[in-house]
Motif scaffolding. Structure first.
Motif, PDB file in Angstrom:
ATOM      1  N   GLU A  90       0.847  -1.190   0.000  1.00 40.73           N
ATOM      2  CA  GLU A  90       0.000   0.000   0.000  1.00 40.73           C
ATOM      3  C   GLU A  90       0.882   1.238   0.000  1.00 40.73           C
ATOM      4  O   GLU A  90       1.885   1.291   0.715  1.00 40.73           O
ATOM      5  CB  GLU A  90      -0.924   0.030   1.230  1.00 40.73           C
ATOM      6  CG  GLU A  90      -1.909  -1.113   1.300  1.00 40.73           C
ATOM      7  CD  GLU A  90      -2.734  -1.074   2.575  1.00 40.73           C
ATOM      8  OE1 GLU A  90      -2.635  -0.067   3.314  1.00 40.73           O
ATOM      9  OE2 GLU A  90      -3.454  -2.048   2.842  1.00 40.73           O
ATOM     10  N   LEU A  91       0.503   2.219  -0.795  1.00 40.11           N
ATOM     11  CA  LEU A  91       1.197   3.495  -0.838  1.00 40.11           C
ATOM     12  C   LEU A  91       0.132   4.568  -1.011  1.00 40.11           C
ATOM     13  O   LEU A  91      -0.398   4.761  -2.102  1.00 40.11           O
ATOM     14  CB  LEU A  91       2.193   3.523  -1.991  1.00 40.11           C
ATOM     15  CG  LEU A  91       3.257   4.623  -1.987  1.00 40.11           C
ATOM     16  CD1 LEU A  91       4.118   4.546  -0.735  1.00 40.11           C
ATOM     17  CD2 LEU A  91       4.129   4.536  -3.228  1.00 40.11           C
ATOM     18  N   ASP A  92      -0.207   5.239   0.087  1.00 40.21           N
ATOM     19  CA  ASP A  92      -1.329   6.167   0.102  1.00 40.21           C
ATOM     20  C   ASP A  92      -0.848   7.588   0.352  1.00 40.21           C
ATOM     21  O   ASP A  92      -0.147   7.862   1.330  1.00 40.21           O
ATOM     22  CB  ASP A  92      -2.336   5.775   1.195  1.00 40.21           C
ATOM     23  CG  ASP A  92      -2.965   4.410   0.945  1.00 40.21           C
ATOM     24  OD1 ASP A  92      -3.103   4.031  -0.232  1.00 40.21           O
ATOM     25  OD2 ASP A  92      -3.303   3.731   1.926  1.00 40.21           O
ATOM     26  N   LEU A  93      -1.246   8.488  -0.543  1.00 38.05           N
ATOM     27  CA  LEU A  93      -0.881   9.894  -0.447  1.00 38.05           C
ATOM     28  C   LEU A  93      -2.084  10.672   0.081  1.00 38.05           C
ATOM     29  O   LEU A  93      -3.163  10.643  -0.506  1.00 38.05           O
ATOM     30  CB  LEU A  93      -0.471  10.417  -1.826  1.00 38.05           C
ATOM     31  CG  LEU A  93      -0.093  11.901  -1.924  1.00 38.05           C
ATOM     32  CD1 LEU A  93       1.145  12.204  -1.098  1.00 38.05           C
ATOM     33  CD2 LEU A  93       0.127  12.287  -3.390  1.00 38.05           C
ATOM     34  N   TYR A  94      -1.892  11.368   1.190  1.00 43.88           N
ATOM     35  CA  TYR A  94      -2.947  12.148   1.834  1.00 43.88           C
ATOM     36  C   TYR A  94      -2.763  13.616   1.460  1.00 43.88           C
ATOM     37  O   TYR A  94      -1.726  14.215   1.772  1.00 43.88           O
ATOM     38  CB  TYR A  94      -2.882  11.996   3.349  1.00 43.88           C
ATOM     39  CG  TYR A  94      -3.223  10.617   3.871  1.00 43.88           C
ATOM     40  CD1 TYR A  94      -4.350  10.410   4.653  1.00 43.88           C
ATOM     41  CD2 TYR A  94      -2.407   9.526   3.594  1.00 43.88           C
ATOM     42  CE1 TYR A  94      -4.670   9.148   5.136  1.00 43.88           C
ATOM     43  CE2 TYR A  94      -2.710   8.258   4.065  1.00 43.88           C
ATOM     44  CZ  TYR A  94      -3.839   8.084   4.845  1.00 43.88           C
ATOM     45  OH  TYR A  94      -4.146   6.823   5.309  1.00 43.88           O
ATOM     46  N   LEU A  95      -3.760  14.188   0.805  1.00 47.51           N
ATOM     47  CA  LEU A  95      -3.715  15.585   0.376  1.00 47.51           C
ATOM     48  C   LEU A  95      -4.805  16.353   1.111  1.00 47.51           C
ATOM     49  O   LEU A  95      -5.993  16.022   0.984  1.00 47.51           O
ATOM     50  CB  LEU A  95      -3.930  15.696  -1.133  1.00 47.51           C
ATOM     51  CG  LEU A  95      -2.950  14.930  -2.024  1.00 47.51           C
ATOM     52  CD1 LEU A  95      -3.403  14.985  -3.480  1.00 47.51           C
ATOM     53  CD2 LEU A  95      -1.542  15.483  -1.873  1.00 47.51           C
ATOM     54  N   THR A  96      -4.427  17.378   1.869  1.00 43.32           N
ATOM     55  CA  THR A  96      -5.392  18.139   2.660  1.00 43.32           C
ATOM     56  C   THR A  96      -5.375  19.602   2.245  1.00 43.32           C
ATOM     57  O   THR A  96      -4.311  20.220   2.147  1.00 43.32           O
ATOM     58  CB  THR A  96      -5.088  18.038   4.165  1.00 43.32           C
ATOM     59  OG1 THR A  96      -5.159  16.671   4.566  1.00 43.32           O
ATOM     60  CG2 THR A  96      -6.082  18.845   4.982  1.00 43.32           C
ATOM     61  N   ASN A  97      -6.561  20.131   2.003  1.00 41.43           N
ATOM     62  CA  ASN A  97      -6.735  21.545   1.661  1.00 41.43           C
ATOM     63  C   ASN A  97      -7.327  22.251   2.873  1.00 41.43           C
ATOM     64  O   ASN A  97      -8.463  21.988   3.270  1.00 41.43           O
ATOM     65  CB  ASN A  97      -7.659  21.669   0.448  1.00 41.43           C
ATOM     66  CG  ASN A  97      -7.870  23.109   0.004  1.00 41.43           C
ATOM     67  OD1 ASN A  97      -7.354  24.044   0.616  1.00 41.43           O
ATOM     68  ND2 ASN A  97      -8.646  23.301  -1.049  1.00 41.43           N
ATOM     69  N   VAL A  98      -6.565  23.158   3.472  1.00 38.50           N
ATOM     70  CA  VAL A  98      -7.019  23.865   4.679  1.00 38.50           C
ATOM     71  C   VAL A  98      -7.596  25.235   4.359  1.00 38.50           C
ATOM     72  O   VAL A  98      -7.950  25.991   5.274  1.00 38.50           O
ATOM     73  CB  VAL A  98      -5.863  24.029   5.687  1.00 38.50           C
ATOM     74  CG1 VAL A  98      -5.391  22.687   6.194  1.00 38.50           C
ATOM     75  CG2 VAL A  98      -4.707  24.812   5.066  1.00 38.50           C
ATOM     76  N   ASP A  99      -7.712  25.562   3.080  1.00 34.45           N
ATOM     77  CA  ASP A  99      -8.167  26.885   2.670  1.00 34.45           C
ATOM     78  C   ASP A  99      -9.604  26.858   2.158  1.00 34.45           C
ATOM     79  O   ASP A  99     -10.175  25.794   1.906  1.00 34.45           O
ATOM     80  CB  ASP A  99      -7.246  27.446   1.585  1.00 34.45           C
ATOM     81  CG  ASP A  99      -5.817  27.621   2.081  1.00 34.45           C
ATOM     82  OD1 ASP A  99      -5.663  28.059   3.238  1.00 34.45           O
ATOM     83  OD2 ASP A  99      -4.879  27.309   1.328  1.00 34.45           O
ATOM     84  N   ALA A 100     -10.163  28.041   1.980  1.00 29.79           N
ATOM     85  CA  ALA A 100     -11.562  28.161   1.543  1.00 29.79           C
ATOM     86  C   ALA A 100     -11.711  28.002   0.029  1.00 29.79           C
ATOM     87  O   ALA A 100     -12.829  27.891  -0.463  1.00 29.79           O
ATOM     88  CB  ALA A 100     -12.123  29.515   1.976  1.00 29.79           C
ATOM     89  N   GLN A 101     -10.601  28.000  -0.719  1.00 31.60           N
ATOM     90  CA  GLN A 101     -10.657  27.852  -2.171  1.00 31.60           C
ATOM     91  C   GLN A 101     -10.225  26.440  -2.566  1.00 31.60           C
ATOM     92  O   GLN A 101      -9.352  25.843  -1.923  1.00 31.60           O
ATOM     93  CB  GLN A 101      -9.743  28.870  -2.865  1.00 31.60           C
ATOM     94  CG  GLN A 101     -10.111  30.325  -2.619  1.00 31.60           C
ATOM     95  CD  GLN A 101      -9.694  30.819  -1.256  1.00 31.60           C
ATOM     96  OE1 GLN A 101      -8.676  30.377  -0.725  1.00 31.60           O
ATOM     97  NE2 GLN A 101     -10.467  31.717  -0.674  1.00 31.60           N
ATOM     98  N   PRO A 102     -10.804  25.872  -3.634  1.00 33.14           N
ATOM     99  CA  PRO A 102     -10.378  24.551  -4.101  1.00 33.14           C
ATOM    100  C   PRO A 102      -8.912  24.569  -4.531  1.00 33.14           C
ATOM    101  O   PRO A 102      -8.380  25.604  -4.950  1.00 33.14           O
ATOM    102  CB  PRO A 102     -11.302  24.272  -5.291  1.00 33.14           C
ATOM    103  CG  PRO A 102     -12.451  25.218  -5.143  1.00 33.14           C
ATOM    104  CD  PRO A 102     -11.915  26.428  -4.449  1.00 33.14           C
ATOM    105  N   ALA A 103      -8.273  23.422  -4.445  1.00 32.47           N
ATOM    106  CA  ALA A 103      -6.902  23.263  -4.910  1.00 32.47           C
ATOM    107  C   ALA A 103      -6.862  22.229  -6.020  1.00 32.47           C
ATOM    108  O   ALA A 103      -7.695  21.313  -6.063  1.00 32.47           O
ATOM    109  CB  ALA A 103      -5.987  22.830  -3.763  1.00 32.47           C
ATOM    110  N   SER A 104      -5.907  22.374  -6.927  1.00 32.59           N
ATOM    111  CA  SER A 104      -5.705  21.407  -8.012  1.00 32.59           C
ATOM    112  C   SER A 104      -4.253  20.956  -7.973  1.00 32.59           C
ATOM    113  O   SER A 104      -3.335  21.776  -7.886  1.00 32.59           O
ATOM    114  CB  SER A 104      -6.032  22.037  -9.368  1.00 32.59           C
ATOM    115  OG  SER A 104      -5.853  21.091 -10.414  1.00 32.59           O
TER     116      SER A 104
END
Length: 480
Positions: A158-172
């Motif tokens: 398993e290789l899992d990448l956790y991406l978290t957006n802490v802001d009010a705007q979407p991220a790409s």
């Protein structure tokens, strides 16, 4: 003729007005901040900090505020919102809490004096079962261009990448990777969306989303997380296989021509140096190993020729002979560097770090079980002051000397006489004035023989101040 003269007059008048305006602007820049303007800039205290702990599985969150100055606040909250798990307002306070498996990450926000040098970590300990292992992660600050050196799907179930957006705007996010065979060109990881206040888990090599099937043949990876809009906090978790260990992979600093990888752990098992070359040209690299016995070039491995756009693996077992070490690399091209280690029933990974200094010490939030520091002074003798602390109090400061060109390993102990095996405590590593730069890591371990579990945490500087650029006679005195 009169018309021509009028046109010339208007042109010169316009130029004169522009000169007057520019002079006024720079004059205002000079006089508007008479107490702050400086060509060299100035130091300002850190008063804000924000990091994300990936969560999603049971483990322990730990926060350490090394600041001894009052004022400010630290809040630990679920990223999606809700009541804080904790609020810290006391200088020098340690905090930890065991969490249950869930679907959310945790965001830690600090303001005021308590933000200076703040450290937060997430540690997972599974003592039995197919997924047993020790895994530790530094809670991640959001960024726009992030790197990891990690096992590939050949070496990890398993290789899992956790991406978290802490802001009010979407991220790409665009995800790319290098392997031992070269770049893994795919469009699968491009334009990965991360909605506000959410965590997206990308299963590398096991799903169509992310990097897709193309990475399945890779034994080692250099994973790049780059945003095209917004920013994300990223954490990468590996599970090597049934009863073969788990680990959170440390974030690698950006490519550089001179790097030092601290904290290669002592003991039995495999040790491998990992080198990524993200550029278009091959790299020629000088390799030096630094142990308790001194600094030396490993026989037959003193020069490494690493192909462009690849990850190269180099065995270190023979050179280290079971000793704790650091590895220094100097290259003619920017590189990434780290290590992979196995022992007992577990795996661990390390990464290059900047040095600790008297102005920027190291802080570790979660020590327990058997904890030790691995300290290296590559360029000159150094002395560091080590202090441990938790709710029970603070230990007396202990001085550790590191001779020039040596690596020293030292055990840590919790403050107080009645500390239990799993009692968490924080540690501050402070190089004393006049010491040469020190590179450090923390090894956390439990068990023996085939049941040995461990994790390595590269220790990065915990700045208490920021350098603000010069503003004297500059437009930036008036404009951001």
């Amino acid at each position: 003729m009169d018309k021509v003269l009028r046109l010339l007059g208007m042109r010169y008048a316009t130029a004169a007005l522009i000169l007057v305006a520019v002079a006024a602007l720079y004059g205002a820049a000079t006089f508007s901040r008479p107490g702050e303007a400086s060509e060299k800039g100035r130091q300002a205290p850190v008063t804000h900090a924000l990091v994300v702990c990936p969560g999603h599985e049971e483990g322990r969150l730990a926060v350490q505020s090394p600041s001894q100055k009052g004022g400010g606040r630290v809040d630990v909250t679920p990223t999606k919102g809700g009541s804080p798990l904790a609020s810290i307002t006391t200088p020098g306070q340690s905090w930890d809490k065991d969490t249950e498996s869930g679907r959310d990450s945790y965001t830690i926000r600090a303001t005021g004096a308590l933000a200076a040098g703040l450290e937060a970590e997430q540690t997972t300990h599974w003592g039995r079962g197919a997924g047993r292992g020790l895994a530790g992660a530094r809670c991640a600050a959001p960024g726009t261009d992030l790197w990891f050196l990690s096992p590939g799907p050949v070496a990890a179930d398993e290789l899992d990448l956790y991406l978290t957006n802490v802001d009010a705007q979407p991220a790409s996010v665009d995800l790319t990777a290098l392997s031992g065979e070269g770049p893994l060109d795919t469009v699968d990881g491009r334009g990965t969306p991360v909605e506000p206040y959410t965590t997206k888990i990308v299963q590398i090599g096991r799903s169509a989303e992310g990097l897709g099937d193309i990475v399945k043949t890779a034994a080692d990876l250099a994973v790049r997380v780059r945003t095209t809009s917004g920013r994300v906090a990223a954490s990468l978790r590996a599970r090597a296989g049934e009863k073969e260990g788990i680990e959170w992979l440390p974030r690698s600093p950006g490519p550089a021509t001179s790097v030092l990888v601290p904290g290669v752990p002592a003991g039995s098992g495999e040790r491998r140096l990992l080198v990524g070359v993200p550029g278009e040209a091959d790299a020629r690299i000088t390799v030096q190993v630094i142990t308790s016995g001194g600094a030396f070039a490993p026989q037959g491995q003193d020069i490494l020729d690493a192909p462009a756009k690849t990850v190269t693996s180099v065995p270190l077992d023979g050179a280290l002979s079971g000793k704790a070490a650091a590895v220094r690399l100097v290259s003619d091209r920017p590189i990434l560097a780290g290590f992979a280690a196995t022992r007992g029933a577990d795996i661990a990974y390390g990464a290059a770090t900047p040095p600790l200094t008297a102005a920027e010490p190291g802080v570790v939030a979660d020590n327990r079980f058997d904890s030790s520091l691995v300290l290296t002074a590559p360029s000159g003798a150094a002395t560091v002051q080590v202090i441990t602390m938790n709710a029970a109090g603070r230990s007396p400061a202990r001085d550790i000397e590191i001779p020039a060109g040596r690596t020293v390993e030292t055990k840590l102990t919790a403050p107080g006489k009645d500390a239990k095996d799993d009692t968490a405590y924080g540690t501050v590593i402070l190089p004393k004035p006049g010491s040469a730069p020190v590179y450090a890591s923390r090894t956390l371990s439990k068990g023996k023989g085939d049941g040995y579990l461990f994790t390595v945490l590269p220790i990065v500087p915990a700045p208490a101040t920021l350098h603000l650029p010069g503003t004297a006679d500059s437009q930036t005195a008036l404009t951001p």
